[in-house]
Design an enzyme around this catalytic site. Structure first.
Site, mmCIF file in Angstrom:
data_model
loop_
_atom_site.group_PDB
_atom_site.id
_atom_site.type_symbol
_atom_site.label_atom_id
_atom_site.label_comp_id
_atom_site.label_asym_id
_atom_site.label_seq_id
_atom_site.Cartn_x
_atom_site.Cartn_y
_atom_site.Cartn_z
ATOM 1 N N ASP A 110 39.172 34.376 42.736
ATOM 2 C CA ASP A 110 40.552 34.451 42.287
ATOM 3 C C ASP A 110 41.453 33.884 43.397
ATOM 4 O O ASP A 110 41.226 32.785 43.874
ATOM 5 C CB ASP A 110 40.886 35.903 41.915
ATOM 6 N N TYR A 217 52.163 35.195 44.390
ATOM 7 C CA TYR A 217 52.554 34.400 43.227
ATOM 8 C C TYR A 217 53.990 33.883 43.386
ATOM 9 O O TYR A 217 54.283 32.732 43.040
ATOM 10 C CB TYR A 217 52.463 35.246 41.955
ATOM 11 N N HIS A 273 36.302 36.755 34.071
ATOM 12 C CA HIS A 273 36.923 36.359 35.332
ATOM 13 C C HIS A 273 36.315 37.111 36.510
ATOM 14 O O HIS A 273 36.274 36.594 37.627
ATOM 15 C CB HIS A 273 38.427 36.654 35.251
#
Length: 323
Positions: A110, A217, A273
């Protein structure tokens, strides 16, 4: 042929100064072994590698799994600029320096995979090999977010994370039930157990942690990295990809190989994921074989035993002298 037999492994914890921040690092394996650095993603912390640490340590590797900056027990610097990719890559280089070696094997999942890509591109001389789990090459990611409607739709949450205070409030409200539900509903059954949940809740509720985690982010959007004038990955690269990823399309895994001088992709059709959780034994076998230059086999592998943590993951580790 390599047989993977995970063993019970004691994990030690240390605070290490790197790139002007103090990172909490879970460590296992022989001090003289080749260094492996495991980089977790969002919303995990070092514990996200709990299935890999014993296997790699048992295979003779010196394993360092940091809480990356902003996460769990690591320092949480203020300002979005502190979470720029260049800074995150320098954290990895600093850890390699702190270990007293010239090179390391680096694996990332990730966001940790994005940092691993960036480190390999910018500092190839510091890596032996690169292992990537379910995140594409940075340029592939950027291109698909702009041009691929399917990926644009899957990446909706990045826009949501730009909202001040609301995402962190929602993710940690009460006993962080929303955050836990995200983990459970996007992974295969049993990948995150009832015993795992308190560790995640404790990490997310460290003072300032969730805001710092989301700032990765926010920094990417508001302070995007400079253009990569040399985007190729020169070190040998293994990409492990769970096909049932709810957030990232499989096509990006294949496109990422185009940027690797020596790259190999292995798909896990039933994994999500969270591939290192869903396919823990297979991932362990692939990482050990890749880092050891040996063929892989999981035949005869013993059931995995949990690591023996020298300190509770949510407890403050001892404060050693700065390295």
């Amino acid at each position: 042929m390599l047989l993977v037999t995970p063993i019970a492994t004691e994990i030690h914890h240390q605070l290490i100064e790197t790139n002007h921040v103090a990172l909490h690092v879970a460590q296992a394996g022989p001090a003289e072994g080749p260094l492996v650095i495991l980089l977790h993603g969002f919303p995990e912390f070092w514990y996200g590698w709990r299935h890999q640490i014993p296997a790699l340590a048992g295979a003779g590797f010196r394993v360092w799994a940091p809480d990356q900056r902003g996460y769990n027990l690591s320092e949480k610097p203020a300002g979005l600029e502190a979470y720029a990719l260049d800074q995150l890559a320098l954290d990895v280089v600093g850890l390699i320096d702190a270990a007293g070696v010239d090179k390391a094997f680096v694996a990332g999942h990730d966001w940790g995979a994005m940092v691993a890509w960036w480190t390999a591109i910018k500092y190839p001389e510091r890596l032996h090999k690169l292992a990537i789990l379910n995140v594409p090459h940075p340029l592939v990611m950027m291109r698909n977010v702009r041009e691929n409607p399917q990926q644009m739709l899957k990446s909706w949450y990045v826009g949501f994370f730009q909202i001040p205070w609301l995402p962190e409030t929602l993710l940690t409200l009460g006993d962080a039930q929303f955050g836990i539900r995200v983990l459970l509903e996007t992974s295969n059954r049993g990948s995150f157990t009832d015993a795992d949940i308190p560790h995640y809740v404790r990490a997310w509720k460290q003072p300032g942690a969730m805001t710092a985690m989301l700032n990765w982010y926010r920094s990417l959007v508001l302070h995007p990295p400079p253009p990569l004038y040399q985007p190729r990955v020169r070190v040998p690269t293994l990409i492990l990809w769970g096909v049932r990823d709810i957030a990232l399309t499989e096509v990006m895994a294949k496109q990422s190989l185009d940027y690797c001088d020596d790259g190999r992709l292995e798909l896990f059709p039933e994994a999500t994921h969270w591939v290192q959780h869903d396919e823990r034994d297979a991932v362990n076998a692939r990482l050990i074989a890749f880092f050891s230059d040996q063929p892989v086999s999981t035949a005869g592998a013993a059931p995995e035993e949990p690591p023996k943590d020298a300190h509770e993951p949510g407890a403050e580790p001892p404060s050693p002298p700065a390295v």
